[in-house]
Design an enzyme around this catalytic site. Structure first.
Site, mmCIF file in Angstrom:
data_model
loop_
_atom_site.group_PDB
_atom_site.id
_atom_site.type_symbol
_atom_site.label_atom_id
_atom_site.label_comp_id
_atom_site.label_asym_id
_atom_site.label_seq_id
_atom_site.Cartn_x
_atom_site.Cartn_y
_atom_site.Cartn_z
ATOM 1 N NE ARG A 26 -2.490 -0.853 3.618
ATOM 2 C CZ ARG A 26 -2.929 -0.065 4.614
ATOM 3 N NH1 ARG A 26 -3.892 0.806 4.390
ATOM 4 N NH2 ARG A 26 -2.401 -0.142 5.807
ATOM 5 C CG ASP A 49 0.589 12.638 13.283
ATOM 6 O OD1 ASP A 49 1.558 11.872 13.410
ATOM 7 O OD2 ASP A 49 0.291 13.206 12.215
ATOM 8 C CD GLN A 70 4.330 13.548 11.752
ATOM 9 O OE1 GLN A 70 5.153 14.151 11.061
ATOM 10 N NE2 GLN A 70 3.683 12.480 11.319
ATOM 11 C CE1 TYR A 120 5.858 8.722 10.015
ATOM 12 C CE2 TYR A 120 6.879 10.847 9.577
ATOM 13 C CZ TYR A 120 6.365 9.646 9.122
ATOM 14 O OH TYR A 120 6.373 9.373 7.768
#
Ligand code: CAA
Length: 241
Positions: A12, A88, A144, A147
């Site tokens: 994906r 997030d 973030q 991340y």
């Protein structure tokens, strides 16, 4: 004989475009996925690319999965550590769980993906390690902290691996995508995407997954043999390092 490429999160989003591009370039491709059986089955039906289900955050599962891929397709020459998630939240609201899930998948997941293929690459004196980092690892991003930490960590990983692998014919490089039109980016609240993020992109648009896949294809190729420990930024001029 065709080289074998493993793409994590390869059914994906950006990973799907990478898997397809490497197949079109003549690689034997294996794509992993974490949970979405339906999307993986549809992807295999469309492309003929074999998919494997494991959680990149789990070292033993990654090692066993990689052994299966190598039994099916042969030794892995190119590994693309692409699988990643977001959780997030502004830092004052971020939970330890949100921190841990992202670190385990995006950062430890890179270790778990590359570590099992590394000895074989060293032994055969050839390998291509390509890690999909992010513009947000370079510049940081509101909401973030987790991340961005993993994506900045990716850059430390490839710079270190480059030094260790160079004499064994292995290169390790990163691609830092900007905002690409995938499910992950489309999950950003529409108002934030349209009013905050897209206006920050001088190109005036989101990138296409295929634009990232082309960077990966180049780094995987023999033409890129002297490029090692580098980062290709593909972000529509949003940020310069
Ligand atoms: N920059 C600046 N301000 C932002 C912002 C951003 N990117 N995103 C949200 N804000 C602001 C909102 O406008 C809002 O401001 P107001 O209070 O003045 O209206 C405030 O932050 C929201 O604060 P809340 O405490 O209400 O936030 P929340 O708990 O509801 O969380 C959010 C909302 C998770 C931050 C959500 O807005 C969001 O997802 N923002 C986007 C974050 C982002 O850009 N993520 C990147 C995803 S793409 C990706 O990761 C791929 C890649 O590699 C590039």
């Amino acid at each position: 004989m065709a080289r074998v490429a493993l793409v994590t999160g390869g059914s994906r989003g950006i990973g799907e475009a990478i898997s397809k591009r490497l197949k079109a370039d003549g690689y034997e491709v294996a794509a992993t996925y974490a949970g979405n059986d339906e999307a993986a089955a549809a992807f295999t039906k469309e492309t003929g690319i074999k998919t494997y289900k494991w959680n990149v955050a789990d070292y033993d599962a990654s090692k066993a999965g990689i052994e299966q891929v190598e039994a099916d397709l042969g030794p892995i020459d190119v590994v693309v550590a692409n699988a990643g998630i977001t959780r997030d939240a502004p830092f004052h609201k971020m939970t330890p769980q949100q921190w841990k899930e992202v670190i385990d998948t995006n950062l430890t997941g890179v270790f778990n993906t590359v570590h099992p293929v590394w000895p074989g690459m060293r032994g055969r004196k050839f390998g291509r390690v390509i890690v999909i980092s992010s513009i947000n690892g370079q510049k940081g991003q509101f909401a973030q902290v987790n991340y961005a930490a993993t994506k900045a960590g990716d850059l430390g990983i490839i710079k270190s691996l480059a030094q260790e692998g160079a004499r064994a014919g292995i290169t390790a490089n990163a691609v830092c995508p900007g905002y690409i039109g995938t499910e992950m980016v489309r999950a950003i609240p529409e108002k934030v995407l349209n009013e905050v993020i897209i206006p920050q992109i001088p190109a005036g648009r989101l990138g296409e997954p295929e634009e990232i896949a082309r960077c990966v294809a180049f780094l995987a190729s023999d033409d890129a043999g002297f490029i090692n420990g580098s980062t290709i930024s593909a972000n529509g001029a949003q940020f310069f390092v």
